[in-house]
Write an enzyme that holds these catalytic residues in place. Structure first.
Site, short mmCIF file in Angstrom:
data_model
loop_
_atom_site.label_atom_id
_atom_site.label_comp_id
_atom_site.label_asym_id
_atom_site.label_seq_id
_atom_site.Cartn_x
_atom_site.Cartn_y
_atom_site.Cartn_z
N GLY A 56 0.68 -0.95 0.23
CA GLY A 56 0.21 0.21 -0.04
C GLY A 56 0.47 1.11 -0.33
N TRP A 79 2.45 2.84 -2.21
CA TRP A 79 2.15 3.61 -3.63
C TRP A 79 0.33 5.09 -3.94
CZ3 TRP A 79 4.03 3.07 -9.76
CH2 TRP A 79 5.39 3.33 -9.04
N ASP A 103 -4.14 -5.61 -6.02
CA ASP A 103 -2.72 -7.07 -6.00
C ASP A 103 -3.55 -8.02 -5.86
OD1 ASP A 103 0.24 -5.40 -5.20
OD2 ASP A 103 -0.41 -7.81 -4.16
N ASP A 138 -5.98 -11.95 -9.15
CA ASP A 138 -4.08 -12.46 -9.56
C ASP A 138 -4.62 -11.12 -11.01
OD1 ASP A 138 -2.46 -13.53 -11.26
OD2 ASP A 138 -3.24 -15.14 -11.19
N ASP A 147 3.39 -0.84 -10.11
CA ASP A 147 4.73 -1.09 -9.42
C ASP A 147 4.85 -2.50 -9.40
OD1 ASP A 147 7.01 -0.30 -8.38
OD2 ASP A 147 6.44 -0.91 -5.86
N LYS A 184 6.88 0.05 -13.42
CA LYS A 184 7.95 -0.32 -13.44
C LYS A 184 8.15 -1.58 -14.41
CE LYS A 184 8.38 -3.11 -9.44
NZ LYS A 184 9.18 -3.08 -7.85
#
Length: 208
Positions: A61, A63, A81, A97, A122, A162
């Protein structure tokens, strides 16, 4: 007593000696990753009050904490997530997922008929240490994130993700450049030097 591997022991030592880990504990952030986003925000001013944002790979958490604070009460944040994440006020969290269609659909349903201003990611796969295995997994997540971004972003919206240098990177960069007016790379100082991670920033979505 379980014996830790040498690499595990080294990671623990590095983790607890890491100034960004210590600062995160002091500042109340859930992870050192918060400072990566804060540094990019300082340079690029991506996040503004009232924005609608999607945060992929959000757990634990870090970000989402930064983003929620910056967009304020008039903003909207949808986080997702595969791992559990403790709740954050005014953040819609979808656990699952992201590579599965039903999770993608849950995110799209949460967005609804509107579009968002910013997609941040990320995400990273569980790394095996074998580039031939890790890079395709990482690039697959990047491709899925870009696909989502092209579905939900407003024209002029931004995309921060990322990404790891390696096979597939150049082709991905080329693809992003066809979809955004300006594409830049960022390597925050809080990103460990030995890490191959960078952050790709696409500004000015051209529209679907």
């Amino acid at each position: 007593m379980v014996q830790r591997s040498k690499s595990s022991a080294n990671w623990l030592r590095e983790h607890f000696n890491d100034p960004f880990v210590k600062q995160a504990q002091k500042d109340g952030y859930r992870s050192r990753a918060s400072y990566k986003l804060l540094e990019i925000q300082e340079k690029d001013r991506l996040i503004r009050p009232g924005m609608s944002v999607i945060d992929l790979g959000a757990a634990p958490g870090g970000w989402s904490q930064v983003t929620s604070r910056l967009i304020g009460g008039q903003g909207r944040l949808i986080a997702s997530d595969i791992l559990e994440m403790d709740s954050i006020p005014d953040v819609t969290f979808i656990q699952g997922d992201f590579t599965q269609d039903e999770v993608l659909q849950q995110i799209l349903d949460a967005v609804g008929d509107s579009h968002v201003d910013l997609v941040i990611s990320d995400m990273a796969p569980n790394m095996s240490g074998t580039p031939e295995v890790d890079m395709p997994r990482a690039m697959f997540l990047c491709e899925l994130a870009l696909d989502l971004a092209t579905r939900v972003l407003k024209p002029g919206g931004d995309f921060l993700i990322k990404i790891f240098q390696g096979e597939g990177f150049d082709m991905y960069l080329k693809d992003v450049r066809t979809k955004f007016d300006k594409v830049q790379m960022r390597k925050p100082s809080s990103s460990r030097d030995r890490s191959r991670e960078q952050y790709l920033l696409g500004k000015g979505f051209k529209g679907a």
